[in-house]
Design an enzyme around this catalytic site. Sequence first.
Site, mmCIF file in Angstrom:
data_model
loop_
_atom_site.group_PDB
_atom_site.id
_atom_site.type_symbol
_atom_site.label_atom_id
_atom_site.label_comp_id
_atom_site.label_asym_id
_atom_site.label_seq_id
_atom_site.Cartn_x
_atom_site.Cartn_y
_atom_site.Cartn_z
ATOM 1 N N ARG A 64 5.813 -24.792 27.922
ATOM 2 C CA ARG A 64 6.830 -24.312 28.854
ATOM 3 C C ARG A 64 6.781 -25.130 30.127
ATOM 4 O O ARG A 64 5.844 -25.867 30.374
ATOM 5 C CB ARG A 64 6.578 -22.829 29.186
ATOM 6 C CG ARG A 64 5.116 -22.513 29.467
ATOM 7 C CD ARG A 64 4.911 -21.422 30.455
ATOM 8 N NE ARG A 64 5.434 -21.769 31.762
ATOM 9 C CZ ARG A 64 4.785 -22.549 32.637
ATOM 10 N NH1 ARG A 64 3.610 -23.107 32.329
ATOM 11 N NH2 ARG A 64 5.311 -22.793 33.812
ATOM 12 N N GLY A 65 7.831 -24.998 30.936
ATOM 13 C CA GLY A 65 7.927 -25.763 32.165
ATOM 14 C C GLY A 65 8.945 -26.876 31.992
ATOM 15 O O GLY A 65 8.884 -27.637 31.014
ATOM 16 N N ALA A 66 9.891 -26.966 32.920
ATOM 17 C CA ALA A 66 11.055 -27.832 32.735
ATOM 18 C C ALA A 66 10.723 -29.277 32.357
ATOM 19 O O ALA A 66 11.211 -29.775 31.338
ATOM 20 C CB ALA A 66 11.923 -27.789 33.992
ATOM 21 N N ARG A 98 15.645 -23.114 24.668
ATOM 22 C CA ARG A 98 15.565 -22.467 25.989
ATOM 23 C C ARG A 98 16.815 -22.880 26.764
ATOM 24 O O ARG A 98 16.870 -23.986 27.317
ATOM 25 C CB ARG A 98 14.320 -22.909 26.774
ATOM 26 C CG ARG A 98 12.968 -22.570 26.193
ATOM 27 C CD ARG A 98 12.599 -21.090 26.251
ATOM 28 N NE ARG A 98 12.679 -20.470 27.554
ATOM 29 C CZ ARG A 98 11.710 -20.498 28.488
ATOM 30 N NH1 ARG A 98 10.594 -21.181 28.275
ATOM 31 N NH2 ARG A 98 11.854 -19.855 29.626
ATOM 32 N N GLN A 212 2.386 -16.174 34.475
ATOM 33 C CA GLN A 212 2.142 -17.618 34.492
ATOM 34 C C GLN A 212 1.381 -18.062 35.732
ATOM 35 O O GLN A 212 0.677 -19.071 35.703
ATOM 36 C CB GLN A 212 3.471 -18.390 34.404
ATOM 37 C CG GLN A 212 4.112 -18.351 33.037
ATOM 38 C CD GLN A 212 5.204 -17.308 32.953
ATOM 39 O OE1 GLN A 212 5.080 -16.230 33.532
ATOM 40 N NE2 GLN A 212 6.276 -17.608 32.244
ATOM 41 N N ASP A 253 14.054 -24.899 36.984
ATOM 42 C CA ASP A 253 14.416 -25.138 35.593
ATOM 43 C C ASP A 253 15.803 -25.761 35.473
ATOM 44 O O ASP A 253 16.097 -26.419 34.483
ATOM 45 C CB ASP A 253 14.358 -23.832 34.805
ATOM 46 C CG ASP A 253 12.923 -23.398 34.559
ATOM 47 O OD1 ASP A 253 12.378 -23.746 33.509
ATOM 48 O OD2 ASP A 253 12.354 -22.735 35.437
ATOM 49 N N ASN A 263 15.223 -20.749 38.767
ATOM 50 C CA ASN A 263 13.776 -20.851 38.557
ATOM 51 C C ASN A 263 13.268 -19.492 38.067
ATOM 52 O O ASN A 263 14.013 -18.520 37.980
ATOM 53 C CB ASN A 263 13.069 -21.253 39.861
ATOM 54 C CG ASN A 263 11.630 -21.665 39.632
ATOM 55 O OD1 ASN A 263 11.352 -22.554 38.818
ATOM 56 N ND2 ASN A 263 10.697 -21.047 40.321
ATOM 57 N N LYS A 264 11.986 -19.447 37.734
ATOM 58 C CA LYS A 264 11.388 -18.227 37.213
ATOM 59 C C LYS A 264 11.763 -17.023 38.070
ATOM 60 O O LYS A 264 11.705 -17.086 39.296
ATOM 61 C CB LYS A 264 9.858 -18.386 37.160
ATOM 62 C CG LYS A 264 9.112 -17.138 36.694
ATOM 63 C CD LYS A 264 9.426 -16.795 35.258
ATOM 64 C CE LYS A 264 8.680 -15.548 34.827
ATOM 65 N NZ LYS A 264 9.025 -15.143 33.458
#
Length: 380
Positions: A64-66, A98, A212, A253, A263-264
């Site tokens: 995960r993570g852009a 995603r 996270q 993201d 973003n998250k």
Amino acid sequence: MADQDARSGEDKRPTGIPALRWEEPPEGPVLVLLDQTRLPAEEVELVCTDAPALVEAIRSLAVRGAPVLGIAGAYGVALAAVRGFDVAEAADALAGARPTAVNLAVGVRRARAAHQEALARTGDAGQAAAAALAAARALHREDAEASVRMAAHGLALLDELLPAGGHRVLTHCNTGALVSGGEGTAFAVALAAHRAGRLRRLWVDETRPLLQGARLTAYEAARNDMPYTLLTDNAAGSLFAAGEVDAVLIGADRIAADGSVANKVGSYPLAVLARYHHVPFIVVAPVTTVDPDTPDGASVEVEQRPGYEVTEVTAPQVPVTGAGGGIPVAPLGTQAYNPAFDVTPPELVTAIVTEEGAVSPVTAEALAELCARSRQVTIS
């Protein structure tokens, strides 16, 4: 509230397992991922032999993570090509795994374009597969280089905004080496401040519902001997009120053409708090996260996660009874609102820091100019 004091400001780089890597064992090429769902308790690797396995790893947040999703997407296309699977089908599945994270689709398109161009030019499937793999490796390398430049630009901006030093930085979700080909985005800036002896405290939001921050950012901060403190997401307001936050650093993201930042979930409330308390709110992300095809924040597709991520908690070696494999913390049948992201409007963003420099104030015109400059650098 967990607290960890720094042991050293020395330039120490962890030698842990990378977030992902390409390997070619005798039985055939594979993409090896560090399973982030198992951290920090254990470092376990997943081996993906095809695109469907990688799609599942992406959806489950094992990777995960852009930025790293873009790299994974490119390697996934290469994996399909090298192993003789349908590249177009693999690319479509990967790009849709995603929907909010634009880097994933960018990486997939880049490797697929390289594959298509080589196939049209040579008619050789082997050469086309090699071209896709070369594109993935180039993206991996470029992201590592971009991480270094983002850290430098971000630290320079912090020092400009906070000349007194001793930065107390609040961050959300995870933006370190686990999401990057290098040392990350927002976390890399904080790490650069630490190595320069100018980080007084890294405030780490636990980041609900999958933690996270608690599981991953604290893990990376501890490995780098950084002074960090973990807090519940809803405790951030009290930190601002007490004057304990000098700056907020987050990743992204997707950044819309007007500068809106997806973003998250939980990032937008931090931006509101930062504005009220006159604290800089800084977004750090590679230029590939800027999506000119998404005009504004209202156009961002926000992924909805399963409700059981909120209504249940998971713990190793504990009997589970919930539908999602966890321990219920809400009555059976409870509905949960669980968006993966929220969107922060550009007027609440102090600056967007990229590998090509910082944009402040954040406007559509400034972002377009930055992206154009980035394309010129890439072409030259």
